[in-house]
Design a protein around this motif. Structure first.
Motif, short mmCIF file in Angstrom:
data_model
loop_
_atom_site.label_atom_id
_atom_site.label_comp_id
_atom_site.label_asym_id
_atom_site.label_seq_id
_atom_site.Cartn_x
_atom_site.Cartn_y
_atom_site.Cartn_z
N GLN A 112 30.12 12.00 72.70
CA GLN A 112 31.13 11.92 73.76
C GLN A 112 31.30 10.49 74.26
N GLU A 113 30.20 9.78 74.40
CA GLU A 113 30.26 8.41 74.92
C GLU A 113 30.79 7.41 73.90
N ASN A 114 30.68 7.75 72.63
CA ASN A 114 31.08 6.82 71.57
C ASN A 114 32.16 7.40 70.67
N LEU A 115 33.02 8.23 71.25
CA LEU A 115 34.07 8.89 70.48
C LEU A 115 35.00 7.88 69.79
N GLU B 139 25.82 14.06 73.83
CA GLU B 139 26.21 13.07 74.81
C GLU B 139 26.59 11.75 74.13
N PHE B 140 25.83 11.39 73.08
CA PHE B 140 26.11 10.17 72.33
C PHE B 140 27.52 10.22 71.73
#
Length: 137
Positions: A5-8, A2-3
């Motif tokens: 994906q959120e900080n791509l 999830e990290f």
């Protein structure tokens, strides 16, 4: 996961920065000639007894140049390569004022099969910025 994906975007920037740093550390110009910083150039001159080739014009050369440098302007270089033949397998450090003419001269030398061509990154301007001495004639 999830990290990531959120900080791509941030992850992409970090990877891109790392790649750029690696490319800079292995910096060579388009002809495969190493671009040397002034400290590395001094080491090359002192340890390998490199020939310093200044490709600026005669007036620029007279205003100040690296000690014991040979002056052949970029425009004259193709016609004066024979003068350098004895250095074909010896270290040659090419410089100009800022770097552009030096890079072109390196391409000419490599095409003429000189084996140890090096380019002073930033040219004589970088040399002077490092407070290194020049000779005036």
């Amino acid at each position: 996961m999830e990290f990531i994906q959120e900080n791509l975007l941030l992850l992409g920037l970090a990877i891109g920065s790392a790649v750029m740093l690696l490319m800079h550390s292995m910096k060579k110009n388009a002809n495969g000639v190493p671009n040397l910083k002034t400290s590395d150039a001094i080491t090359l001159i002192n340890r390998s007894h490199a020939v310093v080739l200044d490709v600026r014009n005669a007036n620029e050369f007279a205003e100040g140049h690296i000690a014991e440098a040979k002056n052949i302007s970029l425009d004259d270089l193709p016609n004066r390569l024979k003068e350098l033949n004895k250095y074909k397998n010896k270290a040659i450090l090419v410089n100009c004022q800022k770097g552009a003419r030096g890079a072109k001269a390196c391409a000419i030398l490599k095409a003429a099969e000189f084996t140890e061509v090096h380019h002073l990154e930033g040219g004589l301007d970088a040399w002077l910025s490092a407070s290194l001495p020049v000779v005036k004639s």
